[in-house]
Design a protein around this motif. Structure first.
Motif, short mmCIF file in Angstrom:
data_model
loop_
_atom_site.label_atom_id
_atom_site.label_comp_id
_atom_site.label_asym_id
_atom_site.label_seq_id
_atom_site.Cartn_x
_atom_site.Cartn_y
_atom_site.Cartn_z
N ALA A 1 8.16 -4.67 -0.28
CA ALA A 1 9.12 -5.58 0.35
C ALA A 1 9.13 -5.46 1.87
N LEU A 2 8.89 -4.25 2.38
CA LEU A 2 9.03 -4.02 3.82
C LEU A 2 8.12 -4.91 4.67
N PRO A 3 6.82 -5.02 4.37
CA PRO A 3 5.98 -5.91 5.21
C PRO A 3 6.45 -7.36 5.18
N TRP A 4 6.86 -7.84 4.01
CA TRP A 4 7.36 -9.21 3.92
C TRP A 4 8.62 -9.38 4.76
N GLY A 5 9.54 -8.46 4.64
CA GLY A 5 10.80 -8.56 5.38
C GLY A 5 10.62 -8.49 6.87
N VAL A 6 9.81 -7.52 7.33
CA VAL A 6 9.57 -7.36 8.77
C VAL A 6 8.84 -8.58 9.32
#
Length: 199
Positions: free
Chosen positions: A37-42
């Motif tokens: 999720a982190l790469p998508w969110g950032v």
């Protein structure tokens, strides 16, 4: 535009951009594991939340930004909405998090409401964002944290954004601030909750 007015517009744009960045950063965690999720969110937060506001602020300081008609979307919102359409294609193409897609659609819904409303009056993007953010971030916090802590966090986040809107309601034209905040909660927040039920 006078320098003071530019500074005030910049503050409002920065506030709205921060809220949408938080929404876009948190949304993927509702459907993907933290590592995925982190790469998508950032990426979403930087592309649609930070980049348009920074670019518009830079152009305004250099006085290189052409004025748009009063009924148009503010430049930062226009940029974010255009990038949101492209980002939706990326989410579908790479089978990204549908909860992030719901957040992007919420941004687009709020932008469309602002576009329509500003043909007749002058609503603030910050007011719409505060309304949408109270619903979206409140729900996201409640879902991300299990049990009572999540409920408390959701109420706290929604309460803080509602309190900021309440402060703005007491300034200038109260009915205009309140109407914009309610429209943001109904359009942006409503679209997010509706799509979240299918994600």
């Amino acid at each position: 535009m006078p320098r003071g007015a530019v500074r005030e517009t910049g503050r409002k744009t920065a506030g709205a951009s921060l809220i949408w960045s938080l929404i876009l950063l948190a949304a993927p965690f509702l459907s993907f594991s933290p590592g995925a999720a982190l790469p998508w969110g950032v990426g979403a937060a930087l592309l649609m939340g930070v980049f348009p506001a920074v670019l518009v602020s830079y152009l305004q300081r250099r006085d290189d930004l052409r004025r748009l008609p009063p009924s148009s979307l503010p430049p930062a919102v226009l940029g974010a909405a255009a990038l949101a359409f492209m980002f939706q294609r990326i989410i579908l193409w790479l089978q990204g998090p549908l909860t992030l897609s719901a957040a992007v659609f919420a941004l687009l819904a709020a932008a469309v409401v602002l576009l329509i409303a500003n043909a007749f009056t002058s609503w603030s993007w910050l007011d719409l964002t505060l309304g949408a953010g109270a619903v979206i971030l409140g729900t996201t916090a409640a879902l991300l944290l299990p049990g009572l802590p999540g409920t408390a966090a959701g109420i706290l986040v929604a309460g803080v954004l509602a309190a900021v809107l309440a402060v703005r309601v007491r300034q200038g034209n109260p009915s205009r601030h309140l109407a914009a905040g309610a429209a943001g909660a109904a359009a942006g927040g409503g679209i997010f909750l509706w799509l979240l039920s299918y994600a």
